[in-house]
Enzyme design. Structure first.
Site, PDB file in Angstrom:
ATOM      1  N   LYS A 105      36.318 -12.051  15.571  1.00 28.64           N
ATOM      2  CA  LYS A 105      37.532 -12.021  14.747  1.00 28.64           C
ATOM      3  C   LYS A 105      38.814 -11.842  15.562  1.00 28.64           C
ATOM      4  O   LYS A 105      39.869 -12.301  15.171  1.00 28.64           O
ATOM      5  CB  LYS A 105      37.430 -10.919  13.695  1.00 28.64           C
ATOM      6  CG  LYS A 105      36.491 -11.278  12.557  1.00 28.64           C
ATOM      7  CD  LYS A 105      36.642 -10.290  11.413  1.00 28.64           C
ATOM      8  CE  LYS A 105      35.880 -10.757  10.190  1.00 28.64           C
ATOM      9  NZ  LYS A 105      34.423 -10.558  10.338  1.00 28.64           N
ATOM     10  N   GLU A 127      44.334  -8.962   4.757  1.00 29.09           N
ATOM     11  CA  GLU A 127      43.365  -8.487   3.779  1.00 29.09           C
ATOM     12  C   GLU A 127      42.113  -8.091   4.541  1.00 29.09           C
ATOM     13  O   GLU A 127      41.866  -8.592   5.629  1.00 29.09           O
ATOM     14  CB  GLU A 127      43.028  -9.605   2.779  1.00 29.09           C
ATOM     15  CG  GLU A 127      41.928 -10.583   3.220  1.00 29.09           C
ATOM     16  CD  GLU A 127      42.306 -11.442   4.434  1.00 29.09           C
ATOM     17  OE1 GLU A 127      43.516 -11.599   4.714  1.00 29.09           O
ATOM     18  OE2 GLU A 127      41.384 -11.941   5.118  1.00 29.09           O
ATOM     19  N   SER A 394      27.884 -13.471  16.809  1.00 34.60           N
ATOM     20  CA  SER A 394      29.271 -13.271  16.358  1.00 34.60           C
ATOM     21  C   SER A 394      29.773 -11.842  16.512  1.00 34.60           C
ATOM     22  O   SER A 394      30.975 -11.630  16.646  1.00 34.60           O
ATOM     23  CB  SER A 394      29.423 -13.727  14.910  1.00 34.60           C
ATOM     24  OG  SER A 394      28.507 -13.059  14.065  1.00 34.60           O
TER      25      SER A 394
HETATM   26  C1  LIG Z   1      33.423 -11.219   9.588  1.00 38.87           C
HETATM   27  C2  LIG Z   1      32.204 -11.533  10.341  1.00 38.87           C
HETATM   28  C3  LIG Z   1      31.446 -12.700  10.072  1.00 38.87           C
HETATM   29  C4  LIG Z   1      31.762 -13.645   8.944  1.00 38.87           C
HETATM   30  O1  LIG Z   1      32.993 -14.280   9.003  1.00 38.87           O
HETATM   31  P1  LIG Z   1      33.145 -15.824   9.372  1.00 38.87           P
HETATM   32  O2  LIG Z   1      34.569 -16.117   9.095  1.00 38.87           O
HETATM   33  O3  LIG Z   1      32.211 -16.603   8.512  1.00 38.87           O
HETATM   34  O4  LIG Z   1      32.796 -15.962  10.800  1.00 38.87           O
HETATM   35  C5  LIG Z   1      30.338 -12.960  10.865  1.00 38.87           C
HETATM   36  N1  LIG Z   1      29.971 -12.136  11.863  1.00 38.87           N
HETATM   37  C6  LIG Z   1      30.660 -11.009  12.147  1.00 38.87           C
HETATM   38  C7  LIG Z   1      30.193 -10.131  13.252  1.00 38.87           C
HETATM   39  C8  LIG Z   1      31.788 -10.668  11.390  1.00 38.87           C
HETATM   40  O5  LIG Z   1      32.454  -9.535  11.669  1.00 38.87           O
END
Ligand SMILES: *Cc1c(COP(=O)(O)O)cnc(C)c1O
Length: 412
Positions: A105, A127, A394
Site C-alpha cells: 500500500k 478512507e 502483498s
Molecule cells: C489492503 C491489502 C490487500 C488488498 O488490497 P488490494 O487493493 O486488492 O491490493 C491485500 N494485501 C494486503 C497485505 C493488504 O494490506
C-alpha cells in the site's frame, strides 16, 4: 484474447498505458459516476496525474523515495521448501511484505502524497477499513509535513485499535464514521464528502485501484513498480518470464501492480484470488468478480455485490483487507476479456496456507496474502518443475496474529 491493450512498461517513468481511454473507461467499465460538485476536483487531479507521471523531476523524486523510504526494490524469493511440498512448478514470492509499513500500500500513498505536494495541497484525507491504508497515508503525510485526516467506520475503529493508535502517533486525525454499516464503504463515502467541501486545499488519497477516474489508473500506475521490478528480476535472475502470476484481490491494487507490466506477455497467465469467506454459495464472502454483478459503486462502473433491491450487501472475509463489496474496473475488464481469470479461496484454505507458509518458509504472510498463497500452491502442484509461479506476497502477517490466535482459541 483482447486487442493490444497498452504500451509495454519496462521503463521508468511509469507512464500510463493506452488504457483507460480518454473518458476513463476500461472497455465498458470505469468512468466517473459522481456528483457535479466533484467533477472539477477529478479533472484537476487527472491533469496533474498525466503531467507529473511524465515529468522527469517528479519521477526522480518518486524513485528516490521508493528506494530510501520504502526500501525498494523488493526481492524475488524462491520458496524452496514450499516448492518441494507442492511438488510441481517453482514457487516464487515478490516480497512486498518487506516494504516500510509491511505491505504494497505504501507504493501508492508515497506516489499520491508526492502528487499532492506537487499540486500545492497541504491537507490529505483518506478512507480506511482495517486501518492499513490509513497507516500508510499517515506515514507519508508525516514525512511530508501535511495535515492528515483519516475516515474510519466506528465498528472498524473498535476492532483495529492498534492501527488507530499508529495513525495518531504519526500525527493524523482519525474521524469516526457512524453511518451505514460503519465500515469501509461508509468511510469512503464520508471521505468523498469531505473532498467536495475542501477541494481547494485537500488531496484525497484513495487506497485501492477503484473509485472514479483517474483513481483506478493512477493507483495502478503507482503500484506498477511491483510488476516492472518483477519482470526485470525474472529475466535477470531466472532468464525467463514466469508462467503464472498470482495475487489476492480486494479492490485490486496489488494484483494490478503485479499484472499490469505483463499484460502484453501472452505466455504469462494471470490469476486474481478473491475472498470466498464461508463459501461462494452463500452471502458470507467478498468475491465480487466470482459472484457479483455489474453496477455502479463509488463512482465507477464495475462488478459489485448487492441484494435484490440493489443495495450494497454486507460482505465478509476473515481478512479485513479483502472485505470490500466492489472491485477496480480494470479487473472487471481483464475478467471479461479473458486476459486474467479470477477464483475464490475460502477462510479455511487461506488459514491453512497462512500456517503452511509460516512453518515451511519462516515468513508470516498477511491473511489477505494467504488467499493468493493458497491458490498459488494448488496451481503449482498441477504444473511441471521447469515452470514458475510468481505470487505477490502483498504484506506481512504481524497485524493478523491476534485474529488467527483468537480463531484458534489461543489467548495472547
Ligand atoms: C489492503 C491489502 C490487500 C488488498 O488490497 P488490494 O487493493 O486488492 O491490493 C491485500 N494485501 C494486503 C497485505 C493488504 O494490506
Amino acid at each position: 484474447m483482447m486487442a493490444k491493450p497498452l504500451e509495454q512498461m519496462q521503463h521508468n517513468p511509469p507512464i500510463s498505458g493506452v488504457w483507460p481511454d480518454a473518458t476513463g473507461h476500461f472497455g465498458t467499465y470505469g468512468g466517473r459516476f459522481v456528483s457535479e460538485t466533484l467533477m472539477p476536483a477529478l479533472e484537476e487531479l487527472e491533469i496533474a496525474w498525466r503531467h507529473y507521471l511524465s515529468d522527469a523531476r517528479f519521477i526522480e523524486r518518486l524513485d528516490q523515495d521508493l528506494a530510501t523510504f520504502v526500501g525498494r526494490p523488493s526481492p524475488i524469493y524462491w520458496a524452496e521448501n514450499l516448492t518441494r511440498a507442492a511438488g510441481g512448478a517453482k514457487i516464487l514470492f515478490k516480497r512486498e511484505d518487506l516494504n516500510h509499513t509491511g505491505a504494497h500500500k505504501i507504493n501508492n500513498t508515497v506516489g499520491q502524497a508526492l502528487l499532492a505536494q506537487a499540486m500545492g495541497k497541504r491537507r490529505v484525507i483518506a478512507e480506511t477499513g482495517a486501518g492499513q491504508h490509513g497507516v500508510a497515508s499517515a506515514t507519508v503525510a508525516a514525512r511530508l509535513g501535511m495535515e492528515c485526516i483519516v475516515y474510519m467506520g466506528s465498528d472498524d475503529i473498535e476492532r483495529q485499535s492498534p492501527n488507530v493508535y499508529r495513525m495518531k502517533l504519526m500525527g493524523a486525525e482519525v474521524v469516526s464514521v457512524d453511518t451505514g454499516s460503519r465500515t469501509l464503504k461508509d468511510a469512503l463515502n464520508e471521505a468523498m464528502r469531505d473532498w467536495v467541501t475542501h477541494v481547494d486545499n485537500t488531496f484525497y488519497i484513495l487506497g485501492t485501484a477503484a473509485g472514479p477516474h483517474p483513481y483506478p489508473a493512477m493507483v495502478r500506475d503507482f503500484n506498477a513498480v511491483v510488476g516492472r521490478e518483477a519482470r526485470r528480476q525474472m529475466l535477470e535472475h531466472y532468464g525467463a518470464l514466469p508462467d503464472a502470476l498470482v495475487a489476492c484481490v480486494g479492490g485490486g491494487s496489488n494484483a494490478l501492480g503485479l499484472f499490469h507490466p505483463f499484460i502484453e506477455d501472452d505466455s504469462v497467465d494471470m490469476i486474481g484470488v478473491e475472498a470466498a469467506g464461508r463459501g461462494l454459495s452463500g452471502d458470507e464472502h467478498s468475491a465480487t468478480l466470482c459472484a457479483g454483478r455489474v453496477g455502479v459503486l463509488h463512482g465507477s462502473r464495475t462488478y459489485l455485490l448487492d441484494d435484490d433491491a440493489g443495495q450494497i450487501r454486507d460482505t465478509y472475509s476473515v481478512s479485513a483487507g479483502l472485505d470490500y463489496p466492489g472491485v477496480g474496473p480494470e479487473h472487471a475488464w481483464l475478467k471479461d476479456s479473458g486476459r486474467a481469470r479470477y477464483v475464490g479461496v475460502d477462510d479455511r484454505k487461506a488459514m491453512e496456507a497462512f500456517h503452511m507458509v509460516s512453518r515451511t518458509e519462516g515468513i508470516i504472510p498477511a491473511l489477505e496474502t494467504a488467499h493468493g498463497l493458497a491458490y498459488g500452491i494448488e496451481l503449482a502442484a498441477t504444473m511441471s518443475p521447469d515452470q514458475t509461479v510468481l505470487i505477490n506476497l502483498s504484506g506481512r502477517g504481524d497485524k493478523d496474529i491476534n485474529t488467527v490466535a483468537k480463531l484458534e482459541g489461543i489467548s495472547l
